[in-house]
Design an enzyme around this catalytic site. Structure first.
Site, PDB file in Angstrom:
ATOM      1  N   THR A  20       4.151   7.520  -2.205  1.00 45.16           N
ATOM      2  CA  THR A  20       4.422   8.025  -1.183  1.00 45.16           C
ATOM      3  C   THR A  20       5.632   8.962  -1.274  1.00 45.16           C
ATOM      4  OG1 THR A  20       5.955   6.526  -0.212  1.00 45.16           O
ATOM      5  CG2 THR A  20       3.517   6.363   0.561  1.00 45.16           C
ATOM      6  N   CYS A  24       1.439   3.176  -4.496  1.00 47.37           N
ATOM      7  CA  CYS A  24       1.214   2.990  -2.937  1.00 47.37           C
ATOM      8  C   CYS A  24       0.226   1.895  -2.820  1.00 47.37           C
ATOM      9  CB  CYS A  24       1.013   4.348  -2.395  1.00 47.37           C
ATOM     10  SG  CYS A  24       0.665   4.220  -0.550  1.00 47.37           S
TER      11      CYS A  24
END
Length: 233
Positions: A125, A195
């Protein structure tokens, strides 16, 4: 004595489910009673971690701690946090708990080092990248991180939020596939799914790329922590 794993989940729910499945499929067991007891609080009220890191949104720490303490009342031997970005707050969280909390990014980087990787493509992210959740451990391990450019990162972010978090069955992963191809062509020896939604995406939408999955590494570390037998890799 029975040992128990606790999962502080909900970041997002599908990623939580993915971690639980990996614990099950990596535990060597012939019947229900040989599997590990797992406690899960899929707390979807935890604020978005990237919003907190980048734009001063509500901190996720109070809700994460609320889940952790709820789980601690049931006596887990170890806690897991299936969200890479949330590890930006690891010290603040772990310092207020009575139960060991495994550190997924550090475990993943240790595995990269063990396997001899020197250059990896880091997918994560925007919050995790800005917070250096992986950059610090990778640097300490002497591993170079190749990251997407700004437009490429926008595509990765869309995959995370619109493809996996929104559970869109028609999401087209083609643009992100080209990002991964470029990182590989630039010299990335493997791709790091930094992530937990990307852990899901690589399995469902982007098969075929050389990938290291921190969720899998976390699951296997938790199984070892509670002294349960592992399925051989």
């Amino acid at each position: 004595m029975e040992k128990i794993i606790g999962i502080i989940g909900g970041m997002g729910p599908l990623a939580t489910c993915d971690l639980f499945e990996k614990i099950i499929t990596n535990t060597k067991a012939a019947r229900d009673q040989e599997h590990i007891r797992v406690l899960i609080d899929s707390n979807t009220r935890i604020p978005d971690r990237t919003e907190a890191v980048l734009r001063g949104g509500p901190s996720p720490v109070p809700e994460i701690l609320r889940s952790a303490r709820y789980l601690e009342e049931m006596g887990p031997d170890v806690l897991l946090l299936p969200c890479n970005t949330s590890h930006f707050y690891y010290e603040e969280i772990a310092g207020q708990l009575h139960t060991p909390l495994l550190h997924m990014p550090r475990l993943a980087v240790a595995e990269l080092k063990r396997r001899g990787f020197r250059r990896v493509g880091l997918l994560a992210t925007e919050g995790a990248l800005a917070a250096g959740v992986y950059a610090g451990p990778l640097r300490e391990a002497g591993i170079e991180a190749l990251v997407p450019g700004p437009e490429e990162q926008r595509l990765v972010t869309e995959l995370i939020y619109r493809g996996i978090k929104a559970n869109d069955p028609d999401y087209d992963p083609g643009p992100v596939r080209r990002v991964l191809e470029r990182l590989t062509e630039a010299g990335a020896e493997t791709l790091l799914a930094g992530c937990t939604e990307l852990s899901v995406a690589f399995e469902r939408l982007l098969p075929g790329f050389p990938t290291v999955d921190p969720q899998l590494i976390l699951a296997r570390a938790a199984i070892r922590f509670v002294d349960a037998p592992l399925v051989e890799e």
